[in-house]
Design a protein around this motif. Structure first.
Motif, mmCIF file in Angstrom:
data_model
loop_
_atom_site.group_PDB
_atom_site.id
_atom_site.type_symbol
_atom_site.label_atom_id
_atom_site.label_comp_id
_atom_site.label_asym_id
_atom_site.label_seq_id
_atom_site.Cartn_x
_atom_site.Cartn_y
_atom_site.Cartn_z
ATOM 1 N N CYS A 48 0.829 -1.210 0.000
ATOM 2 C CA CYS A 48 0.000 0.000 0.000
ATOM 3 C C CYS A 48 0.860 1.255 0.000
ATOM 4 O O CYS A 48 0.547 2.234 -0.682
ATOM 5 N N PRO A 57 -4.524 -1.993 -1.269
ATOM 6 C CA PRO A 57 -5.392 -1.368 -0.259
ATOM 7 C C PRO A 57 -6.718 -2.110 -0.074
ATOM 8 O O PRO A 57 -7.152 -2.338 1.051
ATOM 9 N N LEU A 58 -7.331 -2.505 -1.183
ATOM 10 C CA LEU A 58 -8.591 -3.246 -1.093
ATOM 11 C C LEU A 58 -8.386 -4.584 -0.397
ATOM 12 O O LEU A 58 -9.187 -4.980 0.461
ATOM 13 N N ILE A 61 -7.938 -4.081 3.333
ATOM 14 C CA ILE A 61 -9.237 -3.819 3.958
ATOM 15 C C ILE A 61 -10.009 -5.119 4.135
ATOM 16 O O ILE A 61 -10.579 -5.379 5.207
ATOM 17 N N HIS A 88 -11.333 3.678 5.764
ATOM 18 C CA HIS A 88 -11.767 4.747 4.871
ATOM 19 C C HIS A 88 -10.612 5.703 4.566
ATOM 20 O O HIS A 88 -10.433 6.127 3.419
ATOM 21 N N HIS A 91 -8.292 4.001 2.097
ATOM 22 C CA HIS A 91 -8.848 4.039 0.745
ATOM 23 C C HIS A 91 -8.672 5.421 0.130
ATOM 24 O O HIS A 91 -8.222 5.560 -1.014
ATOM 25 N N CYS A 94 -4.810 6.341 -0.421
ATOM 26 C CA CYS A 94 -4.221 5.564 -1.517
ATOM 27 C C CYS A 94 -4.778 6.026 -2.866
ATOM 28 O O CYS A 94 -4.044 6.072 -3.862
#
Length: 166
Positions: A48, A57-58, A61, A88, A91, A94
């Motif tokens: 990330c 990043p996804l 998470i 959040h 997200h 990034c």
């Protein structure tokens, strides 16, 4: 090109990403996640920071959410509630860092819009958490079910009327 004057280095976004990833890692480590998922999360956190435009990043998470789902009993546990703004912010930071070149400078005023939208989103999320906390755990009384059905029907009528007005 546009002159940003005394803008700050876009590398500060990567520092923010590193701090947020660290917070996520501390959160999942505190809840007794095994070494293999934690090692995977650390790898994703490093990705990330260095490659914010990647799917890392996804995936981080998703790994954090899955780890807390497996280890926490209540959806209102502090670890889960701490994770909401962290993911959040990960997200958002990034996404912005993915758009900027490494040596770019960014005017802080350019972040007002995204930060304002993020604050509104967080307010809505916390409102949903509050509503979820107030919902009874057991059987719902019939009057509440009836009120819910009538409100859904009312929303449907409003949508139909507004659609016909166009």
């Amino acid at each position: 090109m546009f002159d940003v004057g005394s803008g700050v280095s876009a590398n500060w976004l990567r520092v923010v990403i590193a701090l947020v990833c660290g917070g996520i890692l501390v959160d999942i480590a505190r809840h007794g996640v095994g070494p293999l998922p934690f090692g995977f999360a650390v790898t994703l956190a490093v990705a990330c920071v260095f490659i914010p435009a990647s799917p890392a990043p996804l995936l981080l998470i998703c790994v954090a959410a899955a780890a807390l789902t497996a280890t926490v009993d209540s959806p209102f546990a502090p670890g889960v509630l701490v994770l909401l703004p962290l993911v959040h912010l990960l997200h958002l930071s990034c996404a912005i860092a993915a758009l900027l070149p490494r040596r770019a400078r960014i005017a802080l005023a350019a972040l007002r819009g995204p930060l304002r939208r993020a604050a509104v989103t967080q307010a809505v999320v916390w409102l949903m958490v509050l509503v979820g906390a107030l919902v009874p755990v057991g059987r719902t009384p019939m009057i509440l079910e009836l009120a819910g059905l009538l409100s859904i029907a009312g929303i449907a009528v409003v949508v139909i009327v507004l659609d016909r007005a166009r």
